[in-house]
Design an enzyme around this catalytic site. Structure first.
Site, mmCIF file in Angstrom:
data_model
loop_
_atom_site.group_PDB
_atom_site.id
_atom_site.type_symbol
_atom_site.label_atom_id
_atom_site.label_comp_id
_atom_site.label_asym_id
_atom_site.label_seq_id
_atom_site.Cartn_x
_atom_site.Cartn_y
_atom_site.Cartn_z
ATOM 1 N N GLY A 1 0.835 -1.197 0.000
ATOM 2 C CA GLY A 1 0.000 0.000 0.000
ATOM 3 C C GLY A 1 0.869 1.246 0.000
ATOM 4 N N CYS B 1 5.097 -6.182 1.677
ATOM 5 C CA CYS B 1 5.413 -4.754 1.743
ATOM 6 C C CYS B 1 4.691 -4.077 2.924
ATOM 7 C CB CYS B 1 5.079 -4.092 0.417
ATOM 8 S SG CYS B 1 5.884 -2.485 0.182
ATOM 9 N N TYR B 2 3.675 -3.261 2.682
ATOM 10 C CA TYR B 2 2.916 -2.647 3.774
ATOM 11 C C TYR B 2 2.381 -3.719 4.714
ATOM 12 C CZ TYR B 2 -0.749 0.046 6.189
ATOM 13 O OH TYR B 2 -1.534 0.644 7.145
ATOM 14 N N HIS C 1 7.946 -7.506 -3.837
ATOM 15 C CA HIS C 1 6.674 -7.865 -4.479
ATOM 16 C C HIS C 1 6.847 -9.094 -5.386
ATOM 17 C CE1 HIS C 1 4.329 -4.282 -3.297
ATOM 18 N NE2 HIS C 1 5.513 -3.703 -3.262
ATOM 19 N N GLU D 1 4.551 -10.687 -6.792
ATOM 20 C CA GLU D 1 3.470 -10.740 -7.785
ATOM 21 C C GLU D 1 3.803 -10.048 -9.086
ATOM 22 O OE1 GLU D 1 2.517 -7.077 -5.191
ATOM 23 O OE2 GLU D 1 3.516 -9.022 -5.017
ATOM 24 N N SER E 1 -16.874 -2.230 -29.066
ATOM 25 C CA SER E 1 -15.879 -1.501 -29.846
ATOM 26 C C SER E 1 -15.143 -2.402 -30.824
ATOM 27 C CB SER E 1 -14.856 -0.853 -28.907
ATOM 28 O OG SER E 1 -14.058 -1.847 -28.288
ATOM 29 N N GLY E 2 -15.191 -3.710 -30.587
ATOM 30 C CA GLY E 2 -14.409 -4.630 -31.404
ATOM 31 C C GLY E 2 -13.072 -4.943 -30.776
ATOM 32 N N GLY E 3 -12.737 -4.246 -29.671
ATOM 33 C CA GLY E 3 -11.525 -4.551 -28.931
ATOM 34 C C GLY E 3 -11.712 -5.815 -28.108
ATOM 35 N N VAL E 4 -10.628 -6.276 -27.493
ATOM 36 C CA VAL E 4 -10.655 -7.527 -26.752
ATOM 37 C C VAL E 4 -11.674 -7.487 -25.615
ATOM 38 C CG1 VAL E 4 -9.302 -9.117 -25.326
ATOM 39 C CG2 VAL E 4 -8.250 -8.020 -27.311
ATOM 40 N N ASP E 5 -11.627 -6.437 -24.802
ATOM 41 C CA ASP E 5 -12.454 -6.394 -23.592
ATOM 42 C C ASP E 5 -13.943 -6.389 -23.910
ATOM 43 O OD1 ASP E 5 -10.002 -6.181 -22.332
ATOM 44 O OD2 ASP E 5 -10.089 -3.996 -22.248
ATOM 45 N N SER E 6 -14.360 -5.488 -24.794
ATOM 46 C CA SER E 6 -15.792 -5.410 -25.099
ATOM 47 C C SER E 6 -16.261 -6.623 -25.884
ATOM 48 C CB SER E 6 -16.110 -4.120 -25.861
ATOM 49 O OG SER E 6 -15.553 -4.130 -27.155
ATOM 50 N N SER E 7 -15.397 -7.192 -26.721
ATOM 51 C CA SER E 7 -15.777 -8.368 -27.509
ATOM 52 C C SER E 7 -16.018 -9.575 -26.607
ATOM 53 C CB SER E 7 -14.691 -8.695 -28.539
ATOM 54 O OG SER E 7 -14.549 -7.649 -29.469
ATOM 55 N N LYS F 1 -6.037 -8.224 -18.540
ATOM 56 C CA LYS F 1 -6.145 -8.417 -19.985
ATOM 57 C C LYS F 1 -5.892 -9.866 -20.402
ATOM 58 C CE LYS F 1 -6.433 -5.471 -22.657
ATOM 59 N NZ LYS F 1 -7.592 -4.841 -23.346
#
Length: 503
Positions: free
Chosen positions: A50, A77-78, A161, A163, A215-221, A359
């Site tokens: 954090g 970390c924190y 970290h 991760e 939109s045709g992008g990965v996320d919206s598709s 993503k």
């Protein structure tokens, strides 16, 4: 099914920890320090990093339920500093460590099958000066800072970290914590995630209709296909041509989603509307908010036409955390049109089924759903489109210039087999002009910046070392074929300190 709870203390990486755990086929979810958690099926807990000091006024402490939790805890970390403070150790303002650091590891199950010296990613200003009674160090940095400790019973503490992609053997450290320290079993798959999301969408929308910004992008598709799987033709897919698209994007979307998926697709031509709203606007945050609000207004109009009450969006987690929407203490980086850019009052109820995914996880969901590779492997494209790749005011002239320059760059990458080797590549139109010579005459024309980065989840990114011959070809084509461009430069800044997009 046993799960891991990741307690989010405002770290940019909290959901990244969750993702790393899920990659090991163990279910994980995020909770905040003041959340109530049912411990009946919680097998392990991770306390995140954090931005605050544990001694700051109002700094978050342990969740109320942590003391009664009988499983294992990984504190990063924190989280490490908080455990040390709560159990009587000493945390001080010390030697700041940011970026790559070499640490020496001691023998411990969490470091099994890992070399004794590794390069890790640090990001801290405070340090542990004295461990609590019963704890002993298991990692020390090259500067002498305690980088890891444990009581051998409940707590494993790491100052670095594991991760992030930049920490060597970070995945192995997390895997060792899950399986060597906690004794968990692999019991969660991407198929389970998809079915869970489909079920949630069905429960939320019921027998009503929904509308999605496609939109045709990965996320919206991926989001559209996922929701279509849940409610079928009751999903109205709206593609808004706001005039800020890449070259041929509208035509490609119409062809793919009408022919391949047989979806209920509506195309709205709103080019004049958006450009009018953006006239004279130069501030990037203002641009994003204008575009976000105008998007919602367009969808509200379409929703009224179709009797729709739900708005589905392809928001992913990197959008959320960069807009400071993931927690009370997360630092704001920029507003995304579908997060920080949303208007306060909307007539539509949001449904965001992939909001907690990164993503690459979204792509895995898409593969499971049978979405074609040409859609899944498209580079990320910002919701505000080319508006945030034109620094300064957006005009039709600048859009035409940038659209063509961007197309040439991507075309060159594909020609040389580099499009799928980089995570994201695009062109930016700078708000400056540069002196040049064309045809023995002096010209004063725009500058295009090319940007290509390598990343895994978009939270960190390194600039791509593209061949000079490729960059040379792209630059020569752009300056020759795009009217108004006299100079091309290449951005070699990583994230951090820069973001991937320029605005």
């Amino acid at each position: 099914m046993k799960k891991v709870i990741v307690v989010d203390y405002g770290s940019q990486y909290s959901r990244l920890i969750t993702r790393r755990i899920r990659e090991n086929e163990v279910y994980a979810e995020v909770a905040f320090p003041d959340d109530e958690v049912d411990l009946s099926n919680v097998a392990a807990v991770v306390l995140s990093g954090g931005p605050r000091s544990v001694y700051e006024e109002g700094a978050p402490g342990f969740p109320r339920w942590l003391e009664s939790f009988e499983g294992k805890v990984l504190a990063i970390c924190y989280g490490m500093q908080l455990v040390v403070k709560e159990y009587g150790g000493e945390v001080i303002r010390g030697r700041e460590e940011y970026g790559r650091t070499i640490v020496e590891l001691s023998e411990d199950p969490i470091f099994e099958d890992i070399p004794k010296k590794v390069s890790v990613w640090m990001s801290h200003g405070d340090e542990v000066a004295k461990l609590p009674e019963g704890f002993h160090p298991i990692a020390v940095s090259e500067t002498g800072v305690i980088a890891g400790a444990t009581d051998g019973k409940k707590y494993w503490l790491l100052q670095f970290h594991p991760e992030v992609h930049h920490t060597e053997y970070g995945d192995k450290i997390i895997s060792n914590f899950l399986f060597k320290v906690c004794g968990l079993e692999r019991n969660w798959r991407i198929e389970d995630l998809v079915e869970e999301k489909v079920k949630q969408v069905k429960e939320t929308i019921g027998e009503e209709k929904a509308i999605i910004a496609l939109s045709g992008g990965v996320d919206s598709s991926v989001t559209a296909v996922l929701v279509h799987r849940a409610i079928g033709k009751r999903l109205v897919c709206v593609f808004v041509d706001h005039g800020l698209l890449r070259k041929n994007e509208r035509e490609e979307v119409e062809e793919v989603f009408r022919a391949h998926f047989d979806m209920n697709l509506v195309v709205v031509d709103a080019r004049k509307r958006f450009l009018e709203k953006l006239k004279g606007v130069t501030d990037p945050e203002t641009k994003r908010k204008i575009i976000g609000e105008e998007f919602i207004r367009v969808f509200e109009e379409e929703a009224r036409k179709h009797g729709v009450r739900f708005l589905v969006q392809g928001t992913i987690y990197s959008d959320v955390i960069e807009s400071a929407a993931s927690g009370k203490t997360t630092a704001k980086i920029k507003s995304h049109h579908n997060v920080g850019g949303l208007p306060e009052k909307m007539d539509l109820k949001l449904v965001e089924p992939v909001r907690d995914l990164f993503k690459d996880e979204v792509r895995r969901v898409g593969e499971y759903l049978g979405i074609p590779e040409r859609i899944l492997r498209r580079h990320p494209f910002p919701g505000p489109g080319l508006a945030v790749r034109i620094l300064g005011e957006v005009t039709e002239e600048k859009l035409a210039i940038l659209r063509e320059a961007d197309h040439i760059f991507v075309e060159t990458l594909r020609k040389h087999g580099y499009y799928d080797k980089v995570w994201q590549a695009f062109a930016v139109l700078l708000p400056v002009r540069s002196v040049g010579v064309k045809g023995d005459s002096r010209v004063y024309e725009y500058v295009i910046a090319l940007r290509a980065v390598n990343s895994v989840e978009g939270m960190t990114a390194d600039w791509s070392r593209l061949p000079h011959e490729l960059l040379d070809e792209a630059a020569r084509r752009i300056t020759r074929e795009v009217k108004g461009v006299g100079r091309v430069v290449y951005d070699i800044t990583s994230k951090p300190p820069a973001t991937i997009e320029w605005e």
